[in-house]
Design an enzyme around this catalytic site. Structure first.
Site, short mmCIF file in Angstrom:
data_model
loop_
_atom_site.label_atom_id
_atom_site.label_comp_id
_atom_site.label_asym_id
_atom_site.label_seq_id
_atom_site.Cartn_x
_atom_site.Cartn_y
_atom_site.Cartn_z
N HIS A 141 17.37 -3.35 -19.97
CA HIS A 141 17.17 -3.97 -18.65
C HIS A 141 18.50 -4.48 -18.09
CE1 HIS A 141 14.25 -6.25 -15.87
NE2 HIS A 141 15.46 -6.49 -15.41
N HIS A 167 20.66 -4.07 -14.29
CA HIS A 167 20.73 -3.50 -12.94
C HIS A 167 22.14 -2.99 -12.68
CE1 HIS A 167 16.80 -5.08 -11.39
NE2 HIS A 167 16.96 -5.88 -12.43
N GLY A 206 12.44 -6.90 -7.23
CA GLY A 206 12.37 -7.72 -6.02
C GLY A 206 11.43 -8.90 -6.18
N HIS A 266 8.90 -5.41 -13.01
CA HIS A 266 9.32 -6.82 -13.07
C HIS A 266 8.08 -7.68 -12.85
CE1 HIS A 266 13.44 -5.43 -12.46
NE2 HIS A 266 13.86 -6.67 -12.66
N GLU A 321 8.30 -13.19 -14.11
CA GLU A 321 9.64 -13.79 -14.10
C GLU A 321 9.54 -15.03 -13.21
OE1 GLU A 321 12.65 -11.52 -12.01
OE2 GLU A 321 14.30 -12.51 -13.04
N HIS A 331 11.05 -8.97 -17.94
CA HIS A 331 11.03 -10.44 -18.06
C HIS A 331 9.73 -10.94 -18.73
CE1 HIS A 331 14.75 -10.81 -15.79
NE2 HIS A 331 14.26 -9.88 -14.99
N ASP A 390 20.41 -8.17 -17.60
CA ASP A 390 19.83 -8.18 -16.26
C ASP A 390 20.90 -7.89 -15.18
OD1 ASP A 390 17.73 -8.33 -14.49
OD2 ASP A 390 17.65 -10.51 -14.40
O1 LIG Z 1 15.92 -10.48 -12.00
C1 LIG Z 1 15.54 -9.76 -11.05
N1 LIG Z 1 14.26 -9.80 -10.62
C2 LIG Z 1 13.80 -9.02 -9.61
N2 LIG Z 1 14.57 -8.17 -8.94
C3 LIG Z 1 15.87 -8.09 -9.32
C4 LIG Z 1 16.42 -8.85 -10.35
N3 LIG Z 1 17.72 -8.55 -10.48
C5 LIG Z 1 17.99 -7.62 -9.54
N4 LIG Z 1 16.89 -7.34 -8.83
C6 LIG Z 1 16.74 -6.41 -7.70
O2 LIG Z 1 16.70 -5.09 -8.20
C7 LIG Z 1 17.41 -4.25 -7.31
C8 LIG Z 1 17.74 -2.92 -7.93
O3 LIG Z 1 18.64 -3.03 -8.98
C9 LIG Z 1 18.59 -5.13 -6.93
O4 LIG Z 1 19.23 -4.66 -5.77
C10 LIG Z 1 17.91 -6.47 -6.73
O5 LIG Z 1 17.39 -6.56 -5.42
#
Ligand SMILES: O=c1[nH]cnc2c1ncn2[C@@H]1O[C@H](CO)[C@@H](O)[C@H]1O
Length: 362
Positions: free
Chosen positions: A18, A20, A187, A216, A219, A240, A298
């Protein structure tokens, strides 16, 4: 809360599921492309950019997600930048001892044509979500050759951008033999799934096509979002998932079915999802109950972290031993979205490196 440290606690090969891609860009690279493309950002050097983007105190998921808008306009819509961030992530993770990485991103957030609305206030260009996936695949491919790491991608649907989701599953299909292994939903998870049929439809199609699924959930949101992820989206893993602790029935089910939880300790505190006292963190309960989970960064750019930040937290505040780290990584490999043959090779490689026999090459 533990400070950011890069002391290596577990130097053996690791698996990360996980991370991004767009939350793991080098500060230097953002500054480079801002200058090259003459795009104004409110920072002139790495220190200023770090202060602007990196969270050092517990905040909210909304606040964390707002950080992307400072630098995404610099990377999105630029072929060289998109390929370079993928290549550099492979290098950075290889240096951290990651041997298998699943990196996720939204192709739409990196595009500047065939996407509505065009993100980050960009003017229309000619880089489509489809081409973004191609460019990222190329960057990872080059990174794999140069740094000896295996990287696969997960394509993200975005909660409030329902209209993009069907294309995500189509891209997962199209590029399944070129490095894309799954679909995610990222998101703001507080948006209700059932009132967003576009996501549900995309996940139904993913099930039909045999595309691996994670979501997701749990979280910033409650345990009910995790239930929805499992029952409506047929998610195989949970991104998460901390909130499952508050629903004993659901938690028991997750333990029994060995559903994999992609935990991100440093992130969980900085997004305000979990209490800053790591000794009371859900991961402590997951470990005690022998849950199937992994430790992940993350968004290391935003959390000012490396994988060692999360492993150090686990070692210093959650009583993780070398054996716990090995077991956790084997669980991560088992729950990866690799095809069965590659998964077996990865598991054999890890077992060999962990001194658990199995004399097979990876
Ligand atoms: O922790 C998180 N929770 C939810 N969405 C997230 C988190 N971190 C990043 N992104 C979202 O995932 C998109 C694609 O990578 C990112 O652009 C961000 O908007």
């Amino acid at each position: 809360m533990a400070g950011v440290t890069s002391r290596a606690v577990f130097t053996k090969p690791k698996v990360e599921l996980h991370c991004h891609l767009d939350g793991a860009i080098r500060l230097k690279t953002i500054l480079h492309f801002a200058k090259k493309r003459k795009i104004q950002i409110p920072a002139e050097n790495e220190d200023e950019l770090h202060k602007l983007i990196t969270c050092s105190k517990p905040s909210t998921l909304t606040e964390v997600l707002s950080k992307f808008s400072y630098y995404m306009p610099v990377i999105a819509g630029d072929r060289e930048a998109i390929q370079q961030i993928a290549y550099e992530l492979a290098e950075d993770k290889a240096k951290e001892g990651i041997v298998y990485l699943e990196a996720r991103y939204s192709p739409h957030y990196l595009a500047n044509c065939n996407v509505h609305p065009i993100p980050w206030g960009q003017t229309e260009g000619d880089v489509s979500p489809d081409e973004v996936v191609h460019l990222v695949n190329q960057g990872f491919q080059r990174g794999q050759c140069d740094f000896g790491i295996k990287v696969r991608s997960i394509l993200c649907c975005i909660r409030h951008m329902e209209a993009w989701s069907l294309e995500i599953v189509e891209l997962c299909q199209k590029y399944r033999n070129a490095g894309v292994v799954g679909i995610d939903l990222a998101g703001d998870e507080l948006m209700d799934a059932e009132s967003h049929p576009g996501h549900v439809q995309a996940y139904e199609m993913a099930v039909k096509c045999g595309i691996h699924r994670t979501v997701h959930a749990g979280e910033a949101g409650p345990a009910s979002v995790v239930r929805e992820a499992l029952e409506i989206f047929k998610s195989e893993r949970v991104g998460h998932g901390y909130a499952i602790i508050s629903d004993p029935v659901l938690y028991k089910e997750i333990l029994e079915k060995k559903i994999h939880i992609e935990a991100c300790p440093q992130s969980s505190v900085l997004t305000g999802a979990c209490d800053p006292d790591f000794t009371k963190h859900p991961v402590v309960t997951f470990k005690k109950d022998k849950a199937n989970f992994s430790l992940n960064t993350d968004d290391p750019l935003i959390f000012g972290s490396t994988i060692y930040t999360d492993y150090n937290i686990a070692a210093e505040h959650m009583t993780f031993t070398e054996g716990d780290f090995m077991e956790m990584n084997l669980n991560a490999a088992t729950s990866s979205f690799l095809c069965p043959k590659e998964k077996e090779n990865l598991l054999n490689y890890l077992k060999r490196k962990y001194g658990m026999a199995q004399d097979v090459c990876y």
